[in-house]
Design an enzyme around this catalytic site. Structure first.
Site, short mmCIF file in Angstrom:
data_model
loop_
_atom_site.label_atom_id
_atom_site.label_comp_id
_atom_site.label_asym_id
_atom_site.label_seq_id
_atom_site.Cartn_x
_atom_site.Cartn_y
_atom_site.Cartn_z
N SER A 250 39.37 40.27 23.98
CA SER A 250 38.99 41.26 22.98
C SER A 250 38.58 42.60 23.58
O SER A 250 38.63 42.80 24.78
CB SER A 250 37.88 40.70 22.10
OG SER A 250 36.79 40.34 22.89
N LYS B 8 39.47 27.45 33.57
CA LYS B 8 38.83 27.66 34.86
C LYS B 8 39.39 26.69 35.91
O LYS B 8 39.51 27.02 37.08
CB LYS B 8 37.31 27.47 34.73
CG LYS B 8 36.65 28.25 33.59
CD LYS B 8 36.26 29.64 33.99
CE LYS B 8 35.39 30.39 32.98
NZ LYS B 8 36.02 30.79 31.73
#
Ligand code: ADP
Ligand code: MG
Length: 432
Positions: free
Chosen positions: A109, A263
């Protein structure tokens, strides 16, 4: 119903121009890499095998991924919008180095709001009598570049009457950021609708050719601004996600690309030979990517994991402990890292985390302006994000670009968290 201004720094922050250019120069490589991972089922399965045994959220995403593959992909146009985030690690001799924090492959974003921050900071500098400095601020318009990617995907989908659907949060706290991108699409005569998972569950359907319809309207592109944390999903929302993934519509991102942003994948990429296998014949791209990696360590059960766990327990300030979560506020540092790692050190639960070297940037002073907060000068550190956008049709890459930047700055007392988490604020790089 309630509008606040987005938080921002009073002044732009100094960013070393060489590192800024380095971050831009590696973005197309990261686009290629994320796209390659998303198409490499074997790599995803192998890399996430230990994680999905203990992490239910990643496991559910993975199951949808498998189901869609088994059915056969209906989607033939692919759109990636990502943001690779970096900090400037201060070496022992004081030279800063560009180190990647993570790459966000879903709902990355602030491309919209940050398209406005250079103008804000330009104005502040002029008020301070610094018009020459103001003129040196770089133009930056990620919202336009991201919209061009969405527009390209929409065009390749090939139905004039189909719409772009923004899949948005139940409680919409960042709507203006999204509107910036949306406006760019309307300006190109592409219709945009905004829906929640709940709307998809109630009103979404597929026809025989797996075309996606919402309320009778065909959807060409689904742009997720939601769906990256467990709390976004109840049973109905999972069903809605599955429906979207099975459809022919271009998903931004498709579920494989979301998994490529975990991750655990990031940690696996740092292993010797992995980048070379994923990007064969692209030695220069591999070198550019690798230069941005900090130390990343697997906590899989075994000798290597035992060793690094012991090192981190002995010296927690050297590391960050990261679960498979997005959105800020999930990582563990310092004493908390030590306590948690001690508790799980001999349990399979530890494989749901990775360890990463802690990046230590040089702080600088700035004012952080936030609605309803007192104004005070703080010691701050910044995180630079570069947006990437790419479009692939079948096997052919038809767009691959760096799409602008984002600088976020926070007070040093906050170890974790971005703008949405209420910690970092919007900033503009001032190249030095
Ligand atoms: P998330 O997916 O929750 O955004 P990140 O990996 O981006 O997770 O970490 C969140 C924040 O924690 C980052 O914005 C950064 O401020 C801090 N952080 C993460 N990794 C490191 C690191 N290796 N060194 C220093 N700070 C870090
Ligand atoms: Mg982050």
């Amino acid at each position: 119903q309630v509008v606040n201004y987005a938080p921002f720094t009073l002044l732009p922050s100094a960013v070393p121009s060489a590192l800024f250019e380095q971050a831009y120069a590696v973005q197309q490589d990261f686009n290629l890499l994320m796209d390659a991972i998303s198409q490499n089922q074997e790599f995803l399965e192998h890399t996430l095998a230990s994680t999905i045994k203990v992490d239910d959220f990643t496991a559910r995403l993975f199951r949808i991924h498998m189901q869609v593959l088994e059915e056969g992909l209906a989607q033939s146009v692919f759109l990636g919008i990502n943001r690779s985030d970096y900090m400037f690690d201060c070496g022992v001799d004081g030279t800063p180095a560009l180190k990647q924090i993570e790459i966000n492959t879903i709902a990355a974003s602030f491309g919209g709001l940050t398209s406005r921050t250079a103008a804000v900071h330009g104005r502040v500098l002029k008020v301070l009598g610094k018009s020459e400095e103001a003129s040196r601020l770089l133009p930056n318009n990620p919202s336009k570049e991201l919209a061009l990617g969405i527009a390209k995907a929409w065009e390749l989908y090939g139905s004039q009457s189909a719409v772009v659907m923004f899949l948005v949060e139940e409680v919409q706290r960042n709507i203006f950021d999204q509107r910036c991108v949306e406006n760019e699409l309307w300006n190109r005569n592409i219709r945009v609708i905004r829906k929640r998972f709940r709307d998809v569950f109630e009103k979404g359907s597929l026809d025989d050719a797996k075309r996606l319809y919402m309320d009778g309207q065909e959807v060409a592109v689904v742009y997720y601004r939601e769906g990256y944390v467990p709390k976004n999903y109840d049973q109905q929302n999972w069903e809605a996600r599955l429906l979207l993934e099975r459809s022919r519509a271009v998903k931004c991102p498709d579920i494989a690309t979301q998994l490529a942003g975990t991750k655990k994948v990031q940690q696996e990429l740092s292993q010797p030979g992995t980048l070379e296998r994923l990007l064969p014949g692209r030695a220069e791209a591999v070198a550019r990517i690798r230069a941005t990696f900090a130390g990343l360590y697997s906590l899989d059960l075994g000798e290597e994991g035992d060793k690094i766990a012991a090192t981190a327990i002995a010296d927690p300030d050297r590391f960050v402990l990261k679960p498979q979560r997005e959105g800020g506020g999930n990582n563990l540092y310092g004493e908390e890292l030590r306590q948690v790692l001690k508790k799980i050190r001999d349990s399979p639960e530890r494989t749901s985390y990775i360890l990463m070297d802690k990046i230590k940037p040089q702080p600088a002073m700035n004012y952080l302006l936030r609605a309803h907060s007192p104004l005070q000068v703080s010691e701050c550190i910044s995180e630079l994000g570069i947006f990437g956008v790419y479009v692939r049709q079948g096997k052919e890459m038809v767009m691959n670009k760096a799409a602008g930047h984002l600088l976020r700055t926070k007070a040093i007392e906050h170890a974790d968290g971005g703008v949405a988490a209420g910690v970092a604020v919007l900033d503009t790089p001032y190249l030095v």
